[in-house]
Scaffold this motif. Sequence first.
Motif, PDB file in Angstrom:
ATOM      1  N   ALA A  21      35.132  43.461  46.968  1.00 13.55           N
ATOM      2  CA  ALA A  21      34.845  42.110  46.473  1.00 13.55           C
ATOM      3  C   ALA A  21      33.468  42.054  45.820  1.00 13.55           C
ATOM      4  CB  ALA A  21      34.932  41.106  47.618  1.00 13.55           C
ATOM      5  N   VAL A  25      32.526  41.193  41.752  1.00 14.16           N
ATOM      6  CA  VAL A  25      31.611  40.119  41.318  1.00 14.16           C
ATOM      7  C   VAL A  25      30.425  40.698  40.568  1.00 14.16           C
ATOM      8  CG1 VAL A  25      30.046  38.315  42.129  1.00 14.16           C
ATOM      9  CG2 VAL A  25      32.322  38.537  43.141  1.00 14.16           C
ATOM     10  N   ARG A  28      31.006  42.112  37.077  1.00 16.84           N
ATOM     11  CA  ARG A  28      31.180  41.103  36.039  1.00 16.84           C
ATOM     12  C   ARG A  28      29.846  40.629  35.461  1.00 16.84           C
ATOM     13  NH1 ARG A  28      34.915  38.540  34.051  1.00 16.84           N
ATOM     14  NH2 ARG A  28      36.698  38.005  35.255  1.00 16.84           N
TER      15      ARG A  28
END
Length: 155
Positions: A21, A25, A28
């Motif tokens: 996860a 994030v 990006r």
Amino acid sequence: MGLSKTAIPLLLAAYGAANVAGNLVVGRFADRFTIPVLAIGLIALAIALAVFALFAAIPAISVSAFILIGLFGVAMNPAMVARVMRAAHPGPLVNAMHASVITAGLAFGTWAGGASIDVGYGLTAPLWVGFGLAVLGLVSLAPSSARRLSSEKIR
């Protein structure tokens, strides 16, 4: 008071999921916001390590801190790669050098954590070593931040 043996695989799976996860994030935003991502990640990592060290005997807090370490620790790698690529004007071996430095850092951190236990500081000592290394990582961002602020003032 501790965790049952059957909880450990679940905890490690949660840590791995937090890694994934975090990478999704950070990946990006790493290229456009490299220094802020690294700063926020290192601050969160330092806090999680300190909380884990201070409250290691309280399962709910230590497990939460462990998951946060998974979320922020490894996940900063895309931002570190972006910083290295920007600073090194990509040559053919720049990623190999980055991987080598990461590996050396892992070896040093592991050695320092083990040495801190060996000299008698206890089982939470490696967490404090990690905290210190996260703070050093924050300090390493200062020159880049200072250059960016001075270039903004010149404009």
